[in-house]
Scaffold this motif. Sequence first.
Motif, short mmCIF file in Angstrom:
data_model
loop_
_atom_site.label_atom_id
_atom_site.label_comp_id
_atom_site.label_asym_id
_atom_site.label_seq_id
_atom_site.Cartn_x
_atom_site.Cartn_y
_atom_site.Cartn_z
N VAL A 194 11.18 7.23 10.76
CA VAL A 194 11.34 8.51 11.47
C VAL A 194 9.97 9.17 11.67
O VAL A 194 9.68 9.70 12.74
CB VAL A 194 12.30 9.44 10.70
N LYS A 195 9.13 9.11 10.64
CA LYS A 195 7.79 9.70 10.74
C LYS A 195 6.97 9.00 11.82
O LYS A 195 6.31 9.65 12.64
CB LYS A 195 7.08 9.60 9.39
N SER A 196 7.02 7.67 11.86
CA SER A 196 6.29 6.91 12.87
C SER A 196 6.80 7.24 14.27
O SER A 196 6.03 7.37 15.21
CB SER A 196 6.44 5.42 12.62
N LYS B 141 8.21 10.07 15.27
CA LYS B 141 7.76 11.41 15.65
C LYS B 141 6.30 11.39 16.07
O LYS B 141 5.93 12.05 17.05
CB LYS B 141 7.95 12.38 14.48
N GLU B 142 5.45 10.65 15.35
CA GLU B 142 4.04 10.55 15.71
C GLU B 142 3.87 9.90 17.08
O GLU B 142 3.04 10.33 17.89
CB GLU B 142 3.27 9.77 14.65
N GLY C 216 12.74 6.99 6.18
CA GLY C 216 11.84 8.14 6.33
C GLY C 216 10.54 7.75 7.01
O GLY C 216 10.03 8.48 7.87
N GLY C 217 9.98 6.60 6.65
CA GLY C 217 8.75 6.12 7.28
C GLY C 217 8.96 5.82 8.76
O GLY C 217 8.09 6.11 9.59
#
Length: 71
Positions: free
Chosen positions: A36-38, A40-41, A33-34
């Motif tokens: 994927v978040k990175s 996207k950012e 999850g981390g």
Amino acid sequence: MGSFSIWHWLIVLAIVLVVFGTKKLRNIGGDVGGAVKSFKEAMKEGEQNKVDSPASHGQTIEGEVKEKTKV
């Protein structure tokens, strides 16, 4: 024999839970999850840089080419 039923998948899930444990699987999920978040950012940041660049607005950047002289 080529297709798996729901019972096959439930048995596989039970084996994975026994082998890895719920805590390790939770950590793996948090890591994914981390990541994927990175990602996207970084994609949003890249698109902002693309919009802010002069080339994206159809502008021409003029410059002068200078040759290096050997000393």
